[in-house]
Design an enzyme around this catalytic site. Structure first.
Site, PDB file in Angstrom:
ATOM      1  N   VAL A  93       0.861  -1.183   0.000  1.00 38.85           N
ATOM      2  CA  VAL A  93       0.000   0.000   0.000  1.00 38.85           C
ATOM      3  C   VAL A  93       0.897   1.232   0.000  1.00 38.85           C
ATOM      4  O   VAL A  93       1.640   1.465   0.952  1.00 38.85           O
ATOM      5  CB  VAL A  93      -0.930   0.025   1.233  1.00 38.85           C
ATOM      6  CG1 VAL A  93      -1.806   1.269   1.209  1.00 38.85           C
ATOM      7  CG2 VAL A  93      -1.784  -1.233   1.276  1.00 38.85           C
ATOM      8  N   CYS A  94       0.840   1.990  -1.075  1.00 39.24           N
ATOM      9  CA  CYS A  94       1.710   3.157  -1.217  1.00 39.24           C
ATOM     10  C   CYS A  94       1.020   4.391  -0.657  1.00 39.24           C
ATOM     11  O   CYS A  94       0.088   4.934  -1.262  1.00 39.24           O
ATOM     12  CB  CYS A  94       2.068   3.383  -2.694  1.00 39.24           C
ATOM     13  SG  CYS A  94       3.170   2.139  -3.354  1.00 39.24           S
ATOM     14  N   LEU A  95       1.478   4.829   0.496  1.00 36.13           N
ATOM     15  CA  LEU A  95       0.941   6.017   1.148  1.00 36.13           C
ATOM     16  C   LEU A  95       2.060   6.739   1.883  1.00 36.13           C
ATOM     17  O   LEU A  95       2.893   6.090   2.549  1.00 36.13           O
ATOM     18  CB  LEU A  95      -0.146   5.638   2.159  1.00 36.13           C
ATOM     19  CG  LEU A  95      -1.575   5.420   1.670  1.00 36.13           C
ATOM     20  CD1 LEU A  95      -2.436   4.951   2.843  1.00 36.13           C
ATOM     21  CD2 LEU A  95      -2.146   6.688   1.074  1.00 36.13           C
TER      22      LEU A  95
END
Length: 452
Positions: A93-95
């Site tokens: 999850v790219c955050l």
């Protein structure tokens, strides 16, 4: 931070989330391990993720909250489906809040943030146009880009239904995907289901039940809430995508991190309807299982019998509401409720019959309610399933009170997550003329209830 204070912090965050009234988020962990958490996000309305069940594994380190936990998406069809430019097929999850993506100053993790802010940030990725999460979107104004945006939304909507809803529920119910027919004992009106029901792998189903899967009952109940919405989404999507039409590959998708496949809404609809029928059989079977548990003098049977007696006495004393409660065939696992519409409301003079079905595993499995009296109401699905939330899951009276409260609610706040009858909701929150039509349809249903 002391060795155990981070455990206290995590435990408090989990408790706060579990007490929250937010219908979109749920979290759970084993009692012996609060550092490993499972979370589920229910896809936001009016997006291609609408009412899908998206699960994430959250692992907290001993340096929490100084450092963000690691988060991994697990609803990926076995690592084969990338549901968002920022949610990879492998689960990443790219955050910026997680430190997995370079964000603007002020967007990075801080100890003031927590699990809820992480889940809300992930949920914000599930927008009506997820293509916009891809870096460089701001300059994507060509005709091809616009076509890709529409195509991306289309395939996410299809796969959200297929993977996050249908596959998940089929797994919970033990329905195999090979189309084999299952021989299931017929129960009342479900006599014709045997012909089309899939085969259940009971050994696999029992094995799965033994594993930690805290959202099984929640997803089943929400499926009944949103069944009409799923069918409506399919009806709309059928006009936009032909069966066997291949998905469009996006510029940012690469080998191993992609969403490939073909549209087949005809098949998805068939599978959805089968799940719905299978759940009706499961609910009816609880009555039989309950009778068996009575003979074994189970604690659940004794608890429900005692609660029934208390509820009857409580409503006898309560002069603000008029309803009768009985056991069906003296079975404490099936309650029949007759509710009389409150005077000076749209329900005035109505007589509404409701059944509450209890599992032998209550309260781990919550009761399933069904309006036997057909009623046109935005909080009641076409099959009679009411949308309500109980304040005390183990207390039956709390469930009954919540059902009546949802039914009687005047001037309810607009919350599409609680609108389980799309036709009624569209009228209720439409124009002034639409609202008048809604009230007429409701009043006609109330009048019919007195004639039945």
């Amino acid at each position: 931070m002391s060795n155990n204070s981070y455990i206290v912090r995590i435990s408090k965050e989990l408790s706060d989330l579990q007490k929250s009234s937010d219908l979109s988020l749920a979290v759970a962990c084993r009692d012996i391990d609060v550092r490993n958490v499972k979370a589920i996000i229910i896809g936001p309305p009016d997006t291609p993720y609408e009412f899908g069940f998206f699960e994430f594994a959250v692992k907290f380190g001993k340096d929490y909250p100084g450092k963000a936990p690691s988060v991994n998406a697990t609803t990926t069809n076995g690592g084969r489906c990338r549901f968002n430019p920022n949610i990879y097929a492998g689960g990443k999850v790219c955050l910026s809040i997680l430190g997995t993506w370079r964000g603007e100053r002020g967007e990075e993790w801080s100890s003031a943030q927590g699990l809820e802010s992480i889940l809300i940030s992930i949920q914000s990725l599930m927008s009506s146009n997820p293509y916009e999460n891809e870096p460089g979107f701001e300059t994507a104004n060509t005709d091809d880009d616009k076509k890709n945006q529409k195509a991306y939304v289309a395939k996410i909507r299809h796969e959200s239904l297929r993977i996050s809803v249908i596959q998940r529920l089929e797994d919970y119910l033990g329905i195999s995907a090979d189309g084999a027919v299952q021989q299931v004992p017929s129960i009342n009106e479900e006599d014709d289901i045997d012909e089309e029901m899939h085969e259940m792998d009971r050994d696999a189903f029992d094995e799965a039940s033994a594993s930690f899967d805290p959202f099984r009952d929640l997803c089943k109940r929400r499926f009944l809430w949103y069944f009409d919405s799923y069918l409506l989404a399919i009806s709309k999507a059928k006009s936009e995508a032909e069966d066997e039409q291949s998905f469009t590959r996006m510029p940012f998708e690469c080998s191993g991190n992609i969403m490939e496949g073909k549209f087949n809404y005809t098949e998805l609809e068939r599978r959805l309807r089968l799940i719905h029928k299978t759940m009706k059989v499961e609910t009816a079977r609880w009555a039989e299982e309950g009778l068996a548990s009575i003979k074994k003098e189970s604690s659940v049977a004794s608890n429900l019998q005692r609660q029934y007696e208390q509820v009857v006495e409580s409503y006898k004393r309560d002069k603000t509401v008029t309803l009768d409660v009985e056991l069906v065939d003296k079975n404490p696992f099936v309650w029949a409720i007759t509710y009389f519409g409150r005077p000076m409301t749209n329900l005035d003079g109505g007589l509404f019959r409701i059944k509450l079905f209890f599992s032998p595993r209550f309260p781990e499995e919550q009761p399933r309610a069904k309006f036997e009296t057909q009623l046109f109401h935005h909080r009641i699905a076409s099959d009679g399933t009411p949308c309500y939330t109980s304040k005390r899951s183990e207390d039956v009276k709390s469930h009954i009170d919540a059902i009546i409260e949802a039914l009687e609610e005047e001037e309810p706040p607009y919350d599409p997550r609680t609108l389980v009858n799309p036709e009624a909701a569209k009228l209720y929150w439409g124009s002034a003329d639409d609202k008048k039509l809604y009230n007429r349809k409701l009043r006609r249903a109330v009048q019919r209830s007195m004639e039945e």
